[in-house]
Scaffold this active site. Sequence first.
Site, PDB file in Angstrom:
ATOM      1  N   HIS A 484       2.788 -60.303   5.908  1.00 28.35           N
ATOM      2  CA  HIS A 484       2.242 -60.179   4.554  1.00 28.35           C
ATOM      3  C   HIS A 484       1.694 -61.521   4.070  1.00 28.35           C
ATOM      4  O   HIS A 484       0.528 -61.622   3.642  1.00 28.35           O
ATOM      5  CB  HIS A 484       3.343 -59.685   3.615  1.00 28.35           C
ATOM      6  N   GLU A 485       2.520 -62.547   4.140  1.00 28.48           N
ATOM      7  CA  GLU A 485       2.079 -63.856   3.641  1.00 28.48           C
ATOM      8  C   GLU A 485       0.956 -64.425   4.497  1.00 28.48           C
ATOM      9  O   GLU A 485       0.078 -65.125   3.989  1.00 28.48           O
ATOM     10  CB  GLU A 485       3.269 -64.822   3.571  1.00 28.48           C
ATOM     11  N   HIS A 488      -2.275 -63.124   3.240  1.00 26.29           N
ATOM     12  CA  HIS A 488      -2.762 -63.973   2.141  1.00 26.29           C
ATOM     13  C   HIS A 488      -3.395 -65.251   2.698  1.00 26.29           C
ATOM     14  O   HIS A 488      -4.446 -65.705   2.223  1.00 26.29           O
ATOM     15  CB  HIS A 488      -1.601 -64.368   1.231  1.00 26.29           C
ATOM     16  N   HIS A 491      -6.784 -64.762   3.879  1.00 29.53           N
ATOM     17  CA  HIS A 491      -7.694 -64.613   2.741  1.00 29.53           C
ATOM     18  C   HIS A 491      -8.184 -65.982   2.283  1.00 29.53           C
ATOM     19  O   HIS A 491      -9.346 -66.142   1.890  1.00 29.53           O
ATOM     20  CB  HIS A 491      -6.954 -63.891   1.612  1.00 29.53           C
TER      21      HIS A 491
END
Length: 695
Positions: A484-485, A488, A491
């Site tokens: 998940h991180e 990010h 991104h």
Amino acid sequence: MTASKTFAPEALPLPSENPFAAAWTTPFGLPPFAAIKPEHIRPAFEAALAKHKDEMAATVADPAAPDFANTIEALERAGRALSRVGGVFYNLSGADTNEALQAIERELSPITSRHWSAIMMDPALFTRIDAVFAKRETLGLDAEQKRLLERTHRGFIRSGAQLGADDKARLAAINERLAGLGTQFSQNVLKDESSYALIIEDEAGLAGLPPFLLAAMARSAADRGHPGKHAVTLSRSVIEPFLTFSTRRDLREEAFTAWGLRGENGGESDNRAIVAEMVKLRAEKAKLLGFATFAHFKLDDTMAKTPENVRGLLELVWKPAKARAAQEAADLAALAQAEGENGPIRPSDWRYYAEKMRQQTYALDEAVLKPYLQLDRIIAAAFDVAGKLFGLSFAERPDLKGYHADVRIFEVTETASGRHIGLFIGDYFARASKRSGAWMSAYRGQRKLGGEVRPIIVNVCNFAKPAEGKPALLSIDDARTLFHEFGHALHGLLSDVTYGSLAGTSVSRDFVELPSQLYEHWFLTKEVMQTYCLHAETGEPIPDALIETIKRAQTFNQGCATVEYTSSALVDLAFHSLEEPGEIDALAFEKAELSRLGMPEGMVMRHRTPHFTHVFAGDGYSAGYYSYLWSEVMDADAFNAFLEAGDVFAPELAGKLKRFIYSAGDTRDAAEAYALFRGRLPTPDALLEKRGLAA
């Protein structure tokens, strides 16, 4: 000795021994962490604020008629020194803080709030921006420039640029007070987390605990001055497995109570009065800006647009989640009764009996699974997926030094060309100097204006550190958190825009979780697990049957998980939907709202109000905790596109994903960006199916 008055944009007029006095000549402009001391921060901040103020004044005083270059791009060029100082300071404050940094944070929060209020409410500056905005259709702007102009103009209005003098003064005072309260809230939670330890001195207190947890608890005890003993701390990587495996109901209750009481223990670290004041001030701020409630204000600038739309989505899942949770509770109570425990399931019992039920239902034992989830290999898996989807390569750089011995730094390059993409910093282990949770942040964002600048991105997690010479083992939830991180992080790393204000994760709050939540899906694919989930002792790959069991078990306990999350989001929305909060009792309000919702017995919110840092340690997710569910509608639908293509790494889809989602920043409306990738907007169907809540 004072540094020269001729500077790079990020350099500051400070004594030469201050690392912020000059441009950094370190590889890739990495902060020289070893040279930066707490005593350097305050002078650097003061100088950076003064420099930024001068840059703004020069823009206002420009005698030329306002245009895109001398006004909007001037704003983009300004503040680079402030961004550099803030990038270092705020990241250290979260990941490796100390009393000196915390004192500086308390001092600076009202000062920086006043600084930004003065800029965002400057009538002369807004007059220039407004003049450029009024002639936007005649300026020949490209799509990104037009987006920047629109976002800048809107941002100033939402910050009070059109208010009268008295209302501006009041709004500035509110912002300053909220900044100070948010900082204090966060520090209070960290104080309660870091100061608590349940020391276990005898073997009886360790009953049921697997070896990986015993090792983590032994290290935690030693770190707190209790060598040879074991400690339950409030780090999720310790307390959650303790609540899952400990057969000692009394100790589970004691630890769970401490976990739930963070921020409401009385004394200086109590957050209840802070919450009440913040809710009241936020409501007043919204009224000043012309909105009925703070929720209306915050959501007006998101994909959701209105509180009604948010509540509609939350309530769509709330009813089936409650029904599923009630059945789960009954099943767990029956299991407990069969083992001689009568009465309803308490919140401190839920994880323990849920793990037993999971083992019975799926033959899936977390202690058996963990050896297949070695931290180093899960990191490698996350990197490999990025390589297959986006053509990236990652090379660890031990020659580059971080801010803590546990920190690892990787250079990211484009595989085909070797082009430098950025630096990725991984900080994975829990420690007392780090706030709880997991997050992504940037020491430096990406931009092209004034020359290509590539990002420096950090992921911070709180996994249990293993004994010396042993591999760190993760749970399934830990591994998904890492993915998940890292979503990010991608991104931020893949950002490819001209203007820093639009780069990376600078998107709508209910869109920012899409790249991260979508990335989680790849971890659970057979292609990734077979390659990277190798047993820590035997080296054998995870069996196919176990992979299938893990997938089948993904909807297990989802009633509980969804109720925990959705109740938190609904309470957040309720607090910020108050038109006239008055003098509220935060806990009484929370209790009344949960009663109104029909919160199932024996269950608690994922984040209770006094330690709900997403919402009260700053303004990030206030009236916005729903964002994870809003983005989950998109991530479930988006991954289905790869499944429909028959290839989880389908090149054409991956190219669209990179172009329209991961690389595009805020250069277009979020709904438009999603539709360009998927060909249409999503529906909640895939979400309900993913959580096992479909009718």
